[in-house]
Design an enzyme around this catalytic site. Structure first.
Site, PDB file in Angstrom:
ATOM      1  N   GLU A   2       0.942  -1.168   0.082  1.00  0.00           N
ATOM      2  CA  GLU A   2      -0.069   0.195   0.037  1.00  0.00           C
ATOM      3  C   GLU A   2       0.895   1.094   0.107  1.00  0.00           C
ATOM      4  O   GLU A   2       1.688   1.444   0.522  1.00  0.00           O
ATOM      5  CB  GLU A   2      -0.709  -0.115   1.197  1.00  0.00           C
ATOM      6  CG  GLU A   2      -1.536   1.161   1.544  1.00  0.00           C
ATOM      7  CD  GLU A   2      -1.944   1.139   3.029  1.00  0.00           C
ATOM      8  OE1 GLU A   2      -2.306   0.027   3.462  1.00  0.00           O
ATOM      9  OE2 GLU A   2      -1.997   2.341   3.601  1.00  0.00           O
ATOM     10  N   ASP A  13      -4.191   8.588  10.836  1.00  0.00           N
ATOM     11  CA  ASP A  13      -3.127   8.079  11.157  1.00  0.00           C
ATOM     12  C   ASP A  13      -2.418   8.623  12.403  1.00  0.00           C
ATOM     13  O   ASP A  13      -2.856   9.754  12.822  1.00  0.00           O
ATOM     14  CB  ASP A  13      -2.301   8.592   9.860  1.00  0.00           C
ATOM     15  CG  ASP A  13      -2.176   7.571   8.769  1.00  0.00           C
ATOM     16  OD1 ASP A  13      -2.375   6.410   8.860  1.00  0.00           O
ATOM     17  OD2 ASP A  13      -2.819   8.284   7.655  1.00  0.00           O
TER      18      ASP A  13
END
Ligand SMILES: Cc1ncc(COP(=O)(O)O)c(C=O)c1O
Lengths: 212, 416
Positions: A2, A13
């Site tokens: 990814e 994140d």
């Protein structure tokens, strides 16, 4: 594999990966993503692009261009099913209609019926975040989290991410029924320290584990 | 008469609405690029509370020790048919009220203070801290801490500290140390005091002070409202109500409650919504704090200093300074994410009630049912009266949650 499309809004994140986004936003150019994806493709069967919703909408043409030129199989939009849920059907149809896989991204807070509905209209594997954000540690039971999603989505490939810190974590996930695991923060830490040996060791251990 | 106060009424599990919501709940976010305020929760909250905050489990077992304390503080609370209020309003339908004021501390707040204190104590923590506005939450924390063998420190919003000396006395009796906020013992407090030595304080500032104090002293902070885990604990209100209605052979058509951070309301309505039946659900907020009509649905700070993660909710902004109304518990700038989502989707209707109307409603309720309800709960009662007036000929069954008693808030009637 990814690859992340750099974002100023990498809300889901954790701090380490947010920092890589920050650097990415400054240094980003399409040639570098082409080079990177070409070398990743030599190692991986399939590569996926991760882009946050707003970046995707603001750079739609560009992102479809990148998907095509670099041979990405599909797209992950981590905030689509949380902050932009109203738009999910249209965006999923558009991505799949353009010939790419859409990877649904769920987490423990995703309601059962949302998981069922979105999985029905998408046709690929599923990405399941073990916790609300990457690289942070909050207490949870891996076993219970994995069996929950497995019981809702029977016969579907599910890969887990967020908060995976060691080969041992991966081994446990696999023993609970995971198909795969995404590793982010751990690699960033190795990268920062130029810990190539550590990285090699890690990959070796993973391979040994897989073959065991 | 059927007894609906048997301890069998207390459920064995709490209910968490998150996996049953119609849409995903936007998760909390960090405020700072380089730090994780989500991870910081590990140093602020008991572990079990964090786990419950992010869990996918619909049912969470109530520990035996918590169950025992629930009985000690007066659970189950009564569900009573308000026959005199029905007569007074000449209503053809039925009105029931769930009375959380019957707990020993006088409000629903004890329902979550007990498990949070229990979890902290089981982790070996010896002191906890929190903030309080009107005083109900501080009172609940004080008692729950003592019952679990811990000390407690309560940062009380300065105006309330001065206006409600009896609240402080109760908290002291329960064993808490009460400190007016802003105070000199935290950096946040000192900052506000240096701007104005006579600062009235706010809930946002008091939360920041308590969280800072918890971090500095390696103790734990108890959450009063807003967060998922708190609403899960408060689900005991709706779970009991459901059993009580079943015993009485009734079904609720209309649910009404008041909203500060959303914990008594969420805890009341969510378990009752599980059957998917069509109902009218009305949340009653203070006209002076118009979060659902003037607030925006967005990510915002929970506390003034932004130490805790941001959450997506209807908010008037964490720097919103509300008028000083008697219903101190309704002055919070936001409302819980799960409730905000249902308001956004139109599943929950919102209504605003002004103070004059609240005082009238409190009088009517005292006069007819003999209960002096808390000013916060007065909003729910006012909305109930309003509903009956506008739907006079309907024969519905209304259930209103009366979140607390107002015996320590009698000054609301002084000017009359
Ligand atoms: C009696 C009473 N009712 C309601 C509230 C509002 O809080 P919540 O919306 O979290 O129930 C409070 C808060 O202090 C309160 O004391």
């Amino acid at each position: 594999m990814e690859l992340g499309y750099p974002s100023r809004r990498a809300y889901y994140d954790g701090p380490r990966i947010r920092e890589t986004h920050e650097a990415g936003v400054v240094n980003f150019n399409e040639t570098s993503i082409e080079k990177l994806s070409a070398s990743l493709k030599r190692k991986a069967e399939k590569i996926y692009l991760l882009a946050y919703h707003d970046d995707f909408l603001e750079n739609r043409e560009k992102i479809y261009g990148i998907l095509k030129r670099c041979g990405f199989s599909g797209l992950i939009i981590p905030d689509l099913l949380t902050d932009f849920y109203d738009e999910n059907e249209d965006i999923i149809r558009e991505i799949q209609g353009s010939g790419y896989e859409y990877i649904p991204f769920f987490n423990p807070s995703s309601p059962d019926r949302v998981i069922r509905n979105v999985s029905k209209i998408s046709n690929s594997w599923v990405y399941y975040g073990l916790m609300p954000s990457t690289g942070i540690n909050v207490p949870y039971s891996q076993d219970a989290v994995v069996s929950r999603i497995n019981s809702i989505l029977v016969d579907r490939e599910i890969n887990f991410g967020f908060g995976i810190r060691s080969v041992d974590d991966v081994r446990k996930l696999v023993s609970y029924g995971a198909h795969g695991a995404a590793i982010g923060t751990l690699l960033i830490t190795m990268l920062e320290k130029h810990d190539i040996d550590g990285f090699r060791q890690f990959i070796n251990d993973l391979v040994v584990m897989r073959n065991a | 008469m059927i007894s609906t106060q048997n301890t069998d009424i207390i459920p064995e599990n709490w209910y968490n609405v998150v996996p049953d919501l119609p849409e995903p709940l936007p998760p909390p976010r960090d405020n700072d690029l380089h730090k994780s305020s989500i991870e910081l929760l590990n140093r602020i909250l008991p572990k079990k509370v964090i786990e419950q905050e992010f869990t996918f489990r619909k049912y969470e077992k109530i520990p035996d020790e918590v169950m025992e304390l629930y009985e000690q503080i007066g659970r189950p609370t009564p569900l009573v048919r308000a026959r005199n209020l029905e007569k007074y309003l000449d209503y053809k339908g039925k009105i029931f009220y769930k009375f959380e004021g019957a707990t020993v501390t006088g409000s629903h707040k004890i329902n979550t203070a007990i498990p949070q204190a229990y979890y902290a104590a089981s982790e070996g923590i010896q002191e906890v801290t929190t903030e309080t506005g009107a005083g109900q939450w501080g009172t609940a924390t004080a008692l729950a801490s003592s019952m679990n063998g811990m000390k407690s420190k309560v940062f009380m919003v300065n105006v309330s500290y001065r206006q409600k000396p009896l609240r402080k006395t109760v908290m002291n009796l329960y064993g808490a140390e009460v400190i007016p906020s802003p105070s000199t013992i935290t950096e946040t407090g000192r900052k506000f005091l240096s701007q104005s030595p006579d600062h009235p304080g706010s809930l946002g500032i008091a939360i920041s002070e308590a969280v800072e104090y918890a971090l500095d002293n390696d103790i734990r902070y108890l959450l009063g409202s807003v967060m998922n885990s708190v609403i899960t604990h408060q689900s005991i209100i709706g779970l009991e109500t459901q059993k009580q209605l079943e015993i009485m052979g009734e079904e609720a058509d209309v649910l009404i409650g008041c909203v500060g951070g959303g914990s008594n309301f969420g805890g009341f309505i969510f378990p009752l919504m599980r059957d998917g039946r069509k109902r009218t659900i009305i949340s009653s907020t203070a006209r002076e704090v118009p979060k659902f009509s003037k607030g925006k649905y967005r990510y915002d700070y929970v506390d003034n200093a932004g130490i805790l993660p941001s959450i997506k909710m209807y908010s008037l902004g964490s720097d919103f300074v509300p008028e000083s109304i008697y219903a101190g518990g309704l002055r919070y700038h936001g409302a819980s994410p799960s409730l905000s989502l249902l308001v956004k989707n139109g599943i929950v209707k919102s209504e605003e009630v002004g103070e004059k109307q609240v005082i009238d409603a409190l009088r009517i309720f005292a006069n007819t049912q003999g209960i002096v309800a808390a000013p916060e709960s007065g909003h729910a009662i006012a909305s109930t009266i309003e509903y009956v007036k506008s739907n006079h000929d309907e024969k519905k069954t209304i259930v209103v949650n009366v979140s607390g008693h107002g015996l320590l808030d009698m000054s609301i009637f002084a000017g009359e």
